[in-house]
Design an enzyme around this catalytic site. Structure first.
Site, mmCIF file in Angstrom:
data_model
loop_
_atom_site.group_PDB
_atom_site.id
_atom_site.type_symbol
_atom_site.label_atom_id
_atom_site.label_comp_id
_atom_site.label_asym_id
_atom_site.label_seq_id
_atom_site.Cartn_x
_atom_site.Cartn_y
_atom_site.Cartn_z
ATOM 1 N N ALA A 202 6.222 3.258 -8.384
ATOM 2 C CA ALA A 202 6.514 1.880 -8.849
ATOM 3 C C ALA A 202 7.069 1.109 -7.484
ATOM 4 O O ALA A 202 8.689 1.745 -8.051
ATOM 5 C CB ALA A 202 7.050 0.614 -10.356
ATOM 6 N N HIS A 203 7.364 0.089 -7.306
ATOM 7 C CA HIS A 203 8.246 -0.358 -5.964
ATOM 8 C C HIS A 203 8.554 -2.086 -5.678
ATOM 9 O O HIS A 203 9.057 -2.673 -5.369
ATOM 10 C CB HIS A 203 8.227 0.216 -4.621
ATOM 11 C CG HIS A 203 6.523 0.340 -3.806
ATOM 12 N ND1 HIS A 203 7.033 -1.097 -2.486
ATOM 13 C CD2 HIS A 203 6.060 0.813 -3.739
ATOM 14 C CE1 HIS A 203 5.805 -0.608 -2.733
ATOM 15 N NE2 HIS A 203 4.888 0.361 -2.898
ATOM 16 N N ARG A 204 7.376 -2.447 -6.619
ATOM 17 C CA ARG A 204 6.837 -4.191 -6.201
ATOM 18 C C ARG A 204 8.148 -4.667 -6.543
ATOM 19 O O ARG A 204 8.812 -4.841 -7.783
ATOM 20 C CB ARG A 204 5.679 -4.559 -6.231
ATOM 21 C CG ARG A 204 4.411 -4.225 -6.129
ATOM 22 C CD ARG A 204 3.214 -5.189 -5.212
ATOM 23 N NE ARG A 204 3.899 -4.758 -3.443
ATOM 24 C CZ ARG A 204 3.450 -3.779 -3.780
ATOM 25 N NH1 ARG A 204 2.140 -3.370 -3.891
ATOM 26 N NH2 ARG A 204 2.864 -3.189 -2.072
#
Ligand code: UDP
Length: 358
Positions: A202-204
């Site tokens: 996850a990195h958005r």
């Protein structure tokens, strides 16, 4: 033909791995790395593992806000293009490097070829959506992963020539996944049993920059019913540390946190996972190709075909939706999406035609 290719972040190294080797068989390619991703684990390891040619130009322009980064790249790329005078500029996907490469080329009156054109999430809060749409409208050659993307470009009446070539990430995944399926070292390293663990990334910005959403993300990851391995992007690590949430993850007995992994190790874990939780675009496609269920940590996606076939579920950051989705059996059918693994050759063929038409 002389082509300048602009890359800058992790998925763009994967895409260049597919195309550069074909392109260099007949054309001169100058690979420019903007430096958008600069850590070895998001950048150098891909160049080494995937046999991508070493970038001839490294701009070192990572960090800063989207606006500062894009404008710094724009100026530096204009100078590179002025000096090398290519006949086309090739850009991939939807990052700041994509938009800066496209705009610098268009302002220098050079044709832009955009790979992965026409993808839309219709979520204007995503920086990637701005980059995609603007780059498409700057491009002379729009190379699409799917028919649906081409139809979207038709509706938007783009100026350039649209072609469906398939997805270049599929080329790489179809080559690497069979090898990854036979490997197990990385499973042993993290004491994971095939088909009995979940893989997560996850990195958005929409998930990690807002503290409330970040806390929900931690809740979802820690409430998964199986052991979960989280490949932790540096942006996410930074936000978790700032909010004091990293300890909650490591203290949850079920979660193992690792630094970002190399492509081969990551693909091995993907192929052996029970399901993947991700907000990445590329990982949604790769999970589909591997026949692994994807639970997308967003409320919409540009890879809609993976949802329509039942292999991808948009759970956003909802714990109950995660548990429900895992309960459901995997669909029986997995029709081919996004091409047959020959997209890179088709990209080069389209560039050949662009050269002839000039
Ligand atoms: N990936 C990787 N190691 C990891 C996480 C992801 O090699 O630890 C690869 C993944 O297989 C995919 C790409 O990185 O090919 C996706 O990158 P990212 O999620 O950063 O970008 P997005 O696809 O969301 O633009």
């Amino acid at each position: 033909m002389r082509v300048v290719t602009v890359i800058g972040n992790r998925p763009q190294f994967v895409k260049a791995a597919a195309v550069s080797v074909h392109l260099r068989e007949e054309h001169d390619e100058l690979l420019v790395h903007t430096g958008q991703h600069y850590d070895d684990e998001l950048s150098g390891i891909f160049v080494r593992e995937l046999d991508i040619p070493r970038p001839e130009v490294e701009l070192g322009l990572g960090g800063g806000s989207n606006a500062a980064q894009t404008s710094a790249m724009l100026g530096a790329l204009a100078t590179v293009l002025e000096y090398h005078r290519p006949e086309a500029v090739l850009v991939y996907g939807d990052t700041n490097s994509t938009l800066a490469g496209g705009l610098a080329a268009a302002q220098s009156a050079l044709p832009v070829a955009h790979v992965e054109a026409g993808m839309r999430s219709f979520d204007w809060s995503m920086p990637e959506e701005l980059n995609r749409v603007l780059t498409d409208h700057l491009s002379s050659l729009l190379l699409c992963s799917s028919e649906r993307a081409a139809e979207q470009l038709g509706q938007e009446a783009v100026r350039g020539h649209v072609e469906v070539v398939g997805d270049v990430m599929v080329d790489v995944a179809l080559t690497v996944q069979p090898r990854a399926r036979r490997r197990t070292e990385v499973l042993d390293r993290y004491q994971l049993a095939s088909d009995r663990f979940l893989l997560a990334t996850a990195h958005r910005p929409g998930n990690v920059d807002d503290p409330e959403r970040l806390a929900m993300l931690v809740d979802v990851l820690t409430s998964a019913p199986d052991p979960l391995l989280l490949s932790l992007h540096p942006r996410t690590r930074d936000r978790l540390e700032r909010q004091g949430l990293l300890a909650r993850l490591s203290e949850a007995g079920s979660v193992t946190v690792t630094p970002p992994l190399g492509y081969l190790d990551f693909t091995t874990l993907l192929c052996h996972a029970r399901a993947v939780l991700t907000d990445s675009g590329g990982v949604q496609k790769e999970a589909y190709l591997a026949g692994v269920r994807c639970l997308t940590l967003r409320d919409r996606t540009e890879w809609v075909e993976t949802v329509a076939t039942g292999w991808n579920t948009l759970i956003d950051l909802d714990r109950d939706a995660l548990l429900d989705a895992l309960e459901r059996p995997a669909p029986a059918e997995r029709p081919p999406l996004y091409g047959a693994g020959d997209a890179a050759a088709r990209v080069v063929a389209a560039l050949d035609r662009l050269a002839v038409g000039r």
